[in-house]
Write a protein that holds these residues in place. Structure first.
Motif, mmCIF file in Angstrom:
data_model
loop_
_atom_site.group_PDB
_atom_site.id
_atom_site.type_symbol
_atom_site.label_atom_id
_atom_site.label_comp_id
_atom_site.label_asym_id
_atom_site.label_seq_id
_atom_site.Cartn_x
_atom_site.Cartn_y
_atom_site.Cartn_z
ATOM 1 N N ILE A 208 3.399 1.211 -7.443
ATOM 2 C CA ILE A 208 2.099 1.101 -8.113
ATOM 3 C C ILE A 208 1.386 -0.175 -7.698
ATOM 4 O O ILE A 208 0.197 -0.187 -7.375
ATOM 5 N N LEU A 209 2.124 -1.280 -7.682
ATOM 6 C CA LEU A 209 1.524 -2.593 -7.442
ATOM 7 C C LEU A 209 1.186 -2.839 -5.983
ATOM 8 O O LEU A 209 0.127 -3.405 -5.667
ATOM 9 N N PHE A 210 2.065 -2.402 -5.088
ATOM 10 C CA PHE A 210 1.979 -2.777 -3.675
ATOM 11 C C PHE A 210 0.628 -2.457 -3.020
ATOM 12 O O PHE A 210 -0.005 -3.365 -2.452
ATOM 13 N N PRO A 211 0.138 -1.217 -3.059
ATOM 14 C CA PRO A 211 -1.097 -0.928 -2.300
ATOM 15 C C PRO A 211 -2.302 -1.695 -2.808
ATOM 16 O O PRO A 211 -3.126 -2.166 -2.008
ATOM 17 N N TYR A 212 -2.431 -1.832 -4.133
ATOM 18 C CA TYR A 212 -3.591 -2.522 -4.681
ATOM 19 C C TYR A 212 -3.590 -4.002 -4.302
ATOM 20 O O TYR A 212 -4.634 -4.562 -3.933
ATOM 21 N N ILE A 213 -2.425 -4.644 -4.392
ATOM 22 C CA ILE A 213 -2.346 -6.071 -4.075
ATOM 23 C C ILE A 213 -2.610 -6.311 -2.592
ATOM 24 O O ILE A 213 -3.356 -7.237 -2.228
ATOM 25 N N ILE A 214 -2.024 -5.496 -1.746
ATOM 26 C CA ILE A 214 -2.229 -5.667 -0.300
ATOM 27 C C ILE A 214 -3.701 -5.481 0.061
ATOM 28 O O ILE A 214 -4.282 -6.282 0.807
ATOM 29 N N ILE A 215 -4.323 -4.437 -0.478
ATOM 30 C CA ILE A 215 -5.745 -4.194 -0.201
ATOM 31 C C ILE A 215 -6.584 -5.354 -0.726
ATOM 32 O O ILE A 215 -7.496 -5.846 -0.043
ATOM 33 N N GLY A 216 -6.274 -5.818 -1.953
ATOM 34 C CA GLY A 216 -7.034 -6.922 -2.534
ATOM 35 C C GLY A 216 -6.915 -8.202 -1.728
ATOM 36 O O GLY A 216 -7.902 -8.913 -1.532
ATOM 37 N N ILE A 217 -5.717 -8.496 -1.239
ATOM 38 C CA ILE A 217 -5.523 -9.715 -0.449
ATOM 39 C C ILE A 217 -6.249 -9.619 0.894
ATOM 40 O O ILE A 217 -6.879 -10.588 1.344
ATOM 41 N N ILE A 218 -6.177 -8.453 1.523
ATOM 42 C CA ILE A 218 -6.893 -8.270 2.799
ATOM 43 C C ILE A 218 -8.390 -8.460 2.596
ATOM 44 O O ILE A 218 -9.068 -9.146 3.388
#
Length: 345
Positions: A208-218
């Motif tokens: 759940i957390l991984f895709p949102y955080i990665i997209i947000g950081i990029i």
């Protein structure tokens, strides 16, 4: 005789080189300590394995101890790294948007707003569990809108934003605690959001957390130049062709996304988004092209350190990472508040 202008240029060039070396060393040291901490966290607990056993159990042959560590500790470590990076980056972006070094998603109520909506979904609509990050984002946007609107009075004052944010934070935190009490305090998902506890997190939480955080950081890295432009006066930024209001909205949305998604999974964590960017400025400077990636690395380290300390200092009992961060962050916030020359303007 030496030419004063040449001497001044040489001194400036020397200062720039020192700053570059300091920034590079800070990145390398932080990455190194991150790796050491991850290895320590993997082997902290009742089950202990050697590095060779860990490698063999993960990649070569089944080992029940390694399998247990993989299912219980690895998700927790990865979630700590992701959430720490997300919250720290969110704080960095908020400080750029609000031009306020005291801004933090926990202090100004964003995390509490996201947490309140997450509690509602977890308590009353558990079938929507996998959509919790989306609803948390909506709660974060609502909290940010409230803080921004209620703080506006012939412009935005850094002190007013903090005071209104504290009030909004208290309101949402109180509502979340009330819902937790109404649920009898026995609903694990609700209690973990309210208390900031990441015990018993699983690989589903990581997914759940991984895709949102990665997209947000990029997205944050792409907006680093715009963050630098926002540090200028609005008239200067507009003269350079920047749509200031639109840029603020975009960066704020990314910051709310990172803070809200992290809160939906790990609960309300205060002061992390305040401490990390401030330390980053001391080590790598105020250029957001360096500050944002450094905040990602240092934020991961800081939250994982808080969680690991919480697991070890009172073993076999656990102290939630949110409590560790509050103990560390409270005095830090007071010191930063007293040291800021412009906070009351």
């Amino acid at each position: 005789m030496d030419n004063p202008k040449i001497s001044s240029l040489n001194a400036d060039e020397r200062d720039r080189k020192i700053k570059k070396i300091t920034a590079l060393l800070s990145f390398l040291i932080c990455i190194f300590f991150n790796i050491i901490l991850i290895l320590f966290a993997v082997n902290t607990g009742s089950l202990k394995v050697s590095l060779m056993e860990l490698y063999d159990g993960l990649f070569i042959a089944y080992n029940p101890n390694v399998a247990t560590i993989y299912d219980l500790r690895f998700p927790r470590i990865i979630i700590s790294l992701l959430a720490g990076a997300g919250i720290a980056t969110s704080g960095c972006l908020f400080q750029a948007v609000l031009k306020n070094p005291l801004a933090d998603p926990g202090i100004i109520g964003i995390s509490s707003g996201a947490g309140f909506v997450s509690v509602i979904i977890t308590a009353f609509f558990p079938m929507l569990f996998f959509l919790t990050p989306i609803f948390a984002f909506i709660g974060g946007i609502l909290a940010f809108f409230l803080v921004y609107t209620l703080s506006w009075k012939d412009g935005l004052s850094p002190l007013r934003i903090i005071l209104v944010g504290v009030a909004v934070n208290a309101m949402f935190a109180g509502l979340s605690s009330a819902l937790n009490s109404m649920a009898g305090g026995n609903m694990q998902g609700v209690a973990s959001i309210v208390n900031g506890n990441i015990t018993m997190k699983t690989w589903s939480d990581v997914s759940i957390l991984f895709p949102y955080i990665i997209i947000g950081i990029i997205l944050s890295l792409f907006m680093a130049v715009n963050c630098n432009l926002l540090s200028l006066e609005d008239t200067t930024a507009k003269a350079l062709g920047v749509n200031v209001n639109r840029t603020r909205i975009v960066i704020s949305s990314i910051a709310v996304l990172l803070a809200s998604i992290s809160t939906a999974v790990v609960g309300i964590i205060g002061f992390l988004g305040l401490i990390v960017p401030h330390i980053g400025r001391l080590l790598v400077g105020a250029d957001y092209r360096k500050l944002i990636p450094f905040s990602v690395i240092l934020g991961s380290f800081t939250f994982l350190l808080a969680d690991t300390l919480g697991r070890t200092i009172a073993s076999p009992y656990e102290v939630p990472a949110a409590i560790i961060m509050s103990i560390i962050g409270g005095p830090f916030f007071i010191a930063l508040l007293r040291g800021s020359r412009n906070y009351g303007k």
